[in-house]
Motif scaffolding. Sequence first.
Motif, PDB file in Angstrom:
ATOM      1  N   SER A 464       8.415  14.512 -15.146  1.00 58.17           N
ATOM      2  CA  SER A 464       9.130  14.155 -16.371  1.00 58.17           C
ATOM      3  C   SER A 464       8.640  12.829 -16.933  1.00 58.17           C
ATOM      4  N   GLN A 465       8.507  11.823 -16.067  1.00 53.16           N
ATOM      5  CA  GLN A 465       8.045  10.515 -16.532  1.00 53.16           C
ATOM      6  C   GLN A 465       6.599  10.575 -17.004  1.00 53.16           C
ATOM      7  N   GLY A 466       5.761  11.315 -16.272  1.00 56.50           N
ATOM      8  CA  GLY A 466       4.360  11.437 -16.668  1.00 56.50           C
ATOM      9  C   GLY A 466       4.207  12.104 -18.024  1.00 56.50           C
ATOM     10  N   LEU A 467       4.985  13.158 -18.263  1.00 58.62           N
ATOM     11  CA  LEU A 467       4.912  13.846 -19.550  1.00 58.62           C
ATOM     12  C   LEU A 467       5.408  12.953 -20.676  1.00 58.62           C
ATOM     13  N   ALA A 468       6.447  12.179 -20.425  1.00 58.17           N
ATOM     14  CA  ALA A 468       6.970  11.279 -21.456  1.00 58.17           C
ATOM     15  C   ALA A 468       5.923  10.237 -21.840  1.00 58.17           C
ATOM     16  N   LEU A 470       2.677  10.563 -21.472  1.00 59.96           N
ATOM     17  CA  LEU A 470       1.583  11.274 -22.130  1.00 59.96           C
ATOM     18  C   LEU A 470       1.926  11.539 -23.591  1.00 59.96           C
ATOM     19  N   ALA A 471       3.164  11.971 -23.852  1.00 59.17           N
ATOM     20  CA  ALA A 471       3.587  12.252 -25.222  1.00 59.17           C
ATOM     21  C   ALA A 471       3.625  10.977 -26.060  1.00 59.17           C
ATOM     22  N   ALA A 472       3.994   9.848 -25.441  1.00 63.55           N
ATOM     23  CA  ALA A 472       4.049   8.579 -26.179  1.00 63.55           C
ATOM     24  C   ALA A 472       2.667   8.171 -26.673  1.00 63.55           C
ATOM     25  N   GLU A 473       1.629   8.521 -25.914  1.00 65.04           N
ATOM     26  CA  GLU A 473       0.271   8.153 -26.291  1.00 65.04           C
ATOM     27  C   GLU A 473      -0.290   9.047 -27.387  1.00 65.04           C
ATOM     28  N   ASP A 474       0.150  10.296 -27.416  1.00 61.10           N
ATOM     29  CA  ASP A 474      -0.536  11.285 -28.243  1.00 61.10           C
ATOM     30  C   ASP A 474       0.446  12.037 -29.128  1.00 61.10           C
ATOM     31  N   PRO A 475       0.608  11.630 -30.381  1.00 61.63           N
ATOM     32  CA  PRO A 475       1.550  12.328 -31.252  1.00 61.63           C
ATOM     33  C   PRO A 475       1.074  13.701 -31.708  1.00 61.63           C
ATOM     34  N   THR A 476      -0.188  14.056 -31.424  1.00 64.23           N
ATOM     35  CA  THR A 476      -0.637  15.403 -31.782  1.00 64.23           C
ATOM     36  C   THR A 476      -0.222  16.422 -30.728  1.00 64.23           C
ATOM     37  N   MET A 477       0.309  15.967 -29.632  1.00 65.53           N
ATOM     38  CA  MET A 477       0.745  16.867 -28.570  1.00 65.53           C
ATOM     39  C   MET A 477       2.248  17.120 -28.701  1.00 65.53           C
ATOM     40  N   ARG A 504      -5.469  13.203 -17.548  1.00 62.37           N
ATOM     41  CA  ARG A 504      -4.650  11.999 -17.631  1.00 62.37           C
ATOM     42  C   ARG A 504      -3.409  12.115 -16.750  1.00 62.37           C
ATOM     43  N   LEU A 505      -2.794  13.282 -16.714  1.00 66.94           N
ATOM     44  CA  LEU A 505      -1.639  13.462 -15.831  1.00 66.94           C
ATOM     45  C   LEU A 505      -2.017  13.197 -14.383  1.00 66.94           C
TER      46      LEU A 505
END
Length: 737
Positions: A464-468, A470-477, A504-505
Amino acid sequence: MGDKAHTHLGAAGRAATADQPPSIRNVVLVGHSGSGKTTLVEALALTAGAVNRAGRVEDGSTLSDHDEIEHRRQRSVQLSLVPVEWDGCKINLLDAPGYADFVGELRAGLRAADAALFVVSAAQEEGAVAGSTRLIWEECAAVGMPRAIVVTHLDTARTDYERLARVCGELFGGDDPDAVLPLYLPVLGPEAADGHAPATGLVGLLTRRIFDYSTGERREDPADDAQLPLIEEARNRLIEGIIAESEDETLMDRYLAGEDIDLKTLVEDLEKAVARGSFHPVLAAAPAAPGGRQGLGTVELLDLITRGFPTPLERPAPEVTTPRGEPRPALSCDPDGPLVAEVVKTTSDPYVGRISLVRVFSGTLRPDETVHVSGHGLADRGHEDHDVDERVGSLFSPFGKQQRPMDHCVAGDLACVAKLSRAETGDTLSAKDDPLLMEPWSMPDPLLPLAIQARSKADEDKLSQGLARLAAEDPTMRLEQNPDTHQVVLWCLGEAHVDVALERLRGRYGVQVDAVPHRVALRETFGAPATARGRHVKQSGGHGQFAICDIEVEPLPPGSGIEFVDKVVGGAVPRQFIPSVEKGVRAQAARGVAAGYPLVDVRVTLVDGKAHSVDSSDAAFQTAGALALREAAAGVPVSLLEPVAEVRVLVPDEYVGPVMSDLSGRRGRVVGTEQAGPGRTLVRAEVPELEIGRYAVDLRSLAHGTGRFGRSYARHEAMPPHVADRLRKEEPEGAPR
């Protein structure tokens, strides 16, 4: 340009001293993957004195060492900033990835820049120039961004600079190919054994001077009599192109009357036309020879950037409102104005934490001050909206692996900000007592699904933390927790985007995940009316369980959902247990009655039943209702329903036929076509979602990178029996039932 002497500012790679808007240039380098953008940035940094002759900065690293993923893949996957100084100006070079999967990084670069440098490789096929690069050119044209073109890889055999310059004029000039013309022509050296004569210098068409780079150091000489006739045709065309864009309406008449227009006037008009975005010069560049300090054309290119590209003062800032949407006056690029900055990129450093690359549009950003973070309308992609105060950490300018401290960042400049824990890409930073929100830039819709699951319990705890992050870095995802299939799905832009997300994960966030087949949300429905009895009777001594209910089930039109009707008469089922039967029916419908997918579009009518004065209960009638629905399904055909998407495909006219044929092969129905601008057609179709899981990848191949598509849910409809049978055979064990 190229006719003036330069005095360099010592070790120009150190923190820049030019820190006022008139002395700042923000330039994004764009172009097809493999065109040589990163190599060109390194060559410009070498010429500007920011790196040594081995291409290394002070700590011994290179400019491309800052990202391990890029180093392993030998391909840019994220926007990078390289600041250099030239002629008293600070130039922020933004190197954008050329691969279509990372168009979000490109859009961020366009947002942060005031001009674009299109890098075109002489070694690439014309189709590569005409494909994705042309789409980017149109994006820049739509917002009036000044553009220039630089041709690389002139050292490759069988290259033809003049032909490629003509191709660029035809592709990018549109109705006015004379708005895209070369400023220089290459000077060819001795012919090699393979018949290829490499470029060793340039001849300036306006100045008629030769700039010789054959030794790795630029030398300037007048063109000799034998060379002048070879450049006259190109020179005359360039002069006519400049005069056509001049603000002096008398200049063309004077030129046509035979007047020799002086060089100073031509150069000034050229610089104004470039900055205005109405003229797009073509230049050439190549890395320095081994041991050399100046690559071919790099001085001329740096001259163009400092003298022809606009300052931040000349480019309008995006619109701003308050976080509540109230309009505010347009921003000006004033270091003393209200603070408004935007996060254009977010990364994570294992030692520093979150790092935000920020473009300041107004005011001055300083370390350790408290700012307001507002943003950003991408909640559907897993990015929460922000309306909080945060303390700015240190400011620094990146240079390879180095982080060079900055004591402030003025309007028009870029800086990296450490430790903004809440801010994400696209968020606005403003004064805490005057919060503002910038109009967001447009982001492509990620349409390639990647379903993942944690490899172990330990990974599940970190996922959950890793995905959050990752999403913060990449708004196209887009991050999705699918409620129907119970899968965690990352929606990406393409296969390379998928690979980088997984890497990256694993590498950056220490989360091991496995990719699993992505499932679409199927449904079930009855193919015919049915009746059934649900009997739940257990007598085992003491308090028992007793519930019997009789139901009728009939199909309903698509989109009707589940209807429950009570037609019990005479109190056969006591009134207090009617809701219990309905609850049991709806619970069973949610679990499915045949293949394990939710049941929809039926009416369930309770017509009769029996109860016991002691043993009947809420739980018993819930169970009986569920049993009755299962029994009803056992005696009639149950159809699988699949989601159908409305698909809109925008392609050049020459690809309309192949696209329509491909959609038909995916069980799609083309419902219409329409013109969508010069040379482009919008194809509208309805296609089962099972057939378009990889359409983002397939369309790119089909239309050679020039196609775009969007999709939206239309409805569920019956799946053909042969497809349903195949799906049941392919369904993995343990799939969402």
